[in-house]
Design a protein around this motif. Structure first.
Motif, mmCIF file in Angstrom:
data_model
loop_
_atom_site.group_PDB
_atom_site.id
_atom_site.type_symbol
_atom_site.label_atom_id
_atom_site.label_comp_id
_atom_site.label_asym_id
_atom_site.label_seq_id
_atom_site.Cartn_x
_atom_site.Cartn_y
_atom_site.Cartn_z
ATOM 1 N N UNK A 1 0.849 -1.194 0.000
ATOM 2 C CA UNK A 1 0.000 0.000 0.000
ATOM 3 C C UNK A 1 0.885 1.245 0.000
ATOM 4 N N UNK A 2 0.689 2.116 -0.971
ATOM 5 C CA UNK A 2 1.499 3.327 -1.089
ATOM 6 C C UNK A 2 0.982 4.393 -0.138
ATOM 7 N N UNK A 3 1.901 5.033 0.582
ATOM 8 C CA UNK A 3 1.527 6.090 1.517
ATOM 9 C C UNK A 3 2.091 7.428 1.066
ATOM 10 N N UNK A 4 1.407 8.481 1.451
ATOM 11 C CA UNK A 4 1.772 9.854 1.109
ATOM 12 C C UNK A 4 1.988 10.633 2.390
ATOM 13 N N UNK A 5 3.076 11.402 2.460
ATOM 14 C CA UNK A 5 3.246 12.344 3.562
ATOM 15 C C UNK A 5 2.339 13.526 3.279
ATOM 16 N N UNK A 6 1.310 13.677 4.090
ATOM 17 C CA UNK A 6 0.234 14.634 3.826
ATOM 18 C C UNK A 6 0.235 15.741 4.865
ATOM 19 N N UNK A 7 0.299 16.987 4.400
ATOM 20 C CA UNK A 7 0.211 18.126 5.310
ATOM 21 C C UNK A 7 -1.236 18.497 5.588
ATOM 22 N N UNK A 8 -2.073 18.508 4.526
ATOM 23 C CA UNK A 8 -3.446 18.986 4.684
ATOM 24 C C UNK A 8 -4.230 18.661 3.428
ATOM 25 N N UNK A 9 -5.525 18.452 3.598
ATOM 26 C CA UNK A 9 -6.454 18.363 2.475
ATOM 27 C C UNK A 9 -7.644 19.249 2.809
ATOM 28 N N UNK A 10 -8.125 19.994 1.823
ATOM 29 C CA UNK A 10 -9.198 20.950 2.109
ATOM 30 C C UNK A 10 -10.114 21.108 0.907
ATOM 31 N N UNK A 11 -11.389 21.264 1.203
ATOM 32 C CA UNK A 11 -12.407 21.591 0.207
ATOM 33 C C UNK A 11 -13.401 22.542 0.859
ATOM 34 N N UNK A 12 -13.839 23.610 0.163
ATOM 35 C CA UNK A 12 -13.455 24.009 -1.195
ATOM 36 C C UNK A 12 -12.255 24.948 -1.198
ATOM 37 N N UNK A 13 -11.477 24.881 -2.265
ATOM 38 C CA UNK A 13 -10.373 25.806 -2.510
ATOM 39 C C UNK A 13 -10.724 26.637 -3.743
ATOM 40 N N UNK A 14 -10.667 27.952 -3.608
ATOM 41 C CA UNK A 14 -11.044 28.833 -4.713
ATOM 42 C C UNK A 14 -9.922 29.784 -5.117
ATOM 43 N N UNK A 15 -8.717 29.574 -4.579
ATOM 44 C CA UNK A 15 -7.618 30.513 -4.809
ATOM 45 C C UNK A 15 -6.418 29.908 -5.516
ATOM 46 N N UNK A 16 -6.461 28.618 -5.835
ATOM 47 C CA UNK A 16 -5.312 27.944 -6.440
ATOM 48 C C UNK A 16 -5.755 27.189 -7.691
#
Length: 237
Positions: A1-16
């Protein structure tokens, strides 16, 4: 199983990126650009590791609209295997969506220049799964600073050296107008949105977007005058 070093996930994003988007920030970056606003994402902290499948499950749970996915960091390309697995999963999820007209694009930010990313087979394969990338290190002196700066402002970029590179027909449709453009009008430049998260360490406020040089210090000063103390902030050493 592949893992990701994750800082943050967010919804909704309207600036990027265009439209209403899902944002994914990786953890870990050795580039350490001077003036970076995200120093909290520099350390490659193993404690931030999550299965890629968990991130894909979060994406699949989001309500509409989702016009695109933006991946930033940290430095996403410093986790090539995890980034590739994430992109494959996003593309499979996108292909399975029952949409007749509205496509979902994939935008990835990197502090590496595009010529370096396109040089090796591993990163070229990753680029082939993106609709567009925004590449190049953040250069503080090339960020138009000050509320009355005459330098204009940059759409979705922190500094004028960074490139918007469309990589697919959808990418050219959505990003072609800004690709290679050094300046845009003041009204279309970097914006910032605010996210407040409650977690085990207490309440944290995230600023999502690309402010102009000096904007965050200006905001902190105004908050201090209003009696709101910002505490530790990610944009100071």
């Amino acid at each position: 199983m592949t893992s990701l070093l994750l800082a943050k996930a967010h919804y909704p994003v309207t600036t990027l990126g265009p439209g209403t988007r899902a944002g994914i920030w990786t953890q870990g970056c050795t580039l350490h650009c001077r003036g970076c606003l995200s120093r909290d994402t520099w350390e490659a902290d193993p404690g931030r590791s999550v299965p890629v499948e968990t991130v894909l499950g979060w994406l699949a749970s989001l309500p509409e609209p989702v016009d695109g996915v933006t991946i930033s960091g940290g430095e996403p390309f410093q986790q090539p295997a995890a980034l590739a697995a994430l992109l494959r999963g996003i593309r499979a999820w996108r292909d399975a969506l029952d949409r007749e007209t509205i496509a979902l694009d994939i935008l990835v930010y990197s502090g590496y220049v595009f010529s370096r990313l396109s040089r090796t087979g591993t990163t070229r394969e990753i680029l082939d799964m993106c609709d567009a990338v925004i590449t190049g290190p953040y250069v503080d002196r090339l960020n138009p600073g000050g509320r009355h700066s005459g330098d204009g402002s940059l759409l979705w970029r922190g500094s004028a050296n960074q490139r918007v590179v469309p990589l697919s027909p959808l990418g050219r449709e959505r990003y072609g107008a800004v690709a290679g453009v050094g300046k845009t009008g003041e009204g279309t430049g970097p914006r910032v949105q605010v996210s407040v998260d409650e977690g085990p360490e207490g309440r944290r406020v995230y600023y999502i977007g690309i402010p102009r040089r000096g904007d965050m210090e200006h905001l902190t000063s105004r908050l201090d005058r209003a009696g709101v103390r910002s505490g530790d902030v990610s944009w100071r050493p």
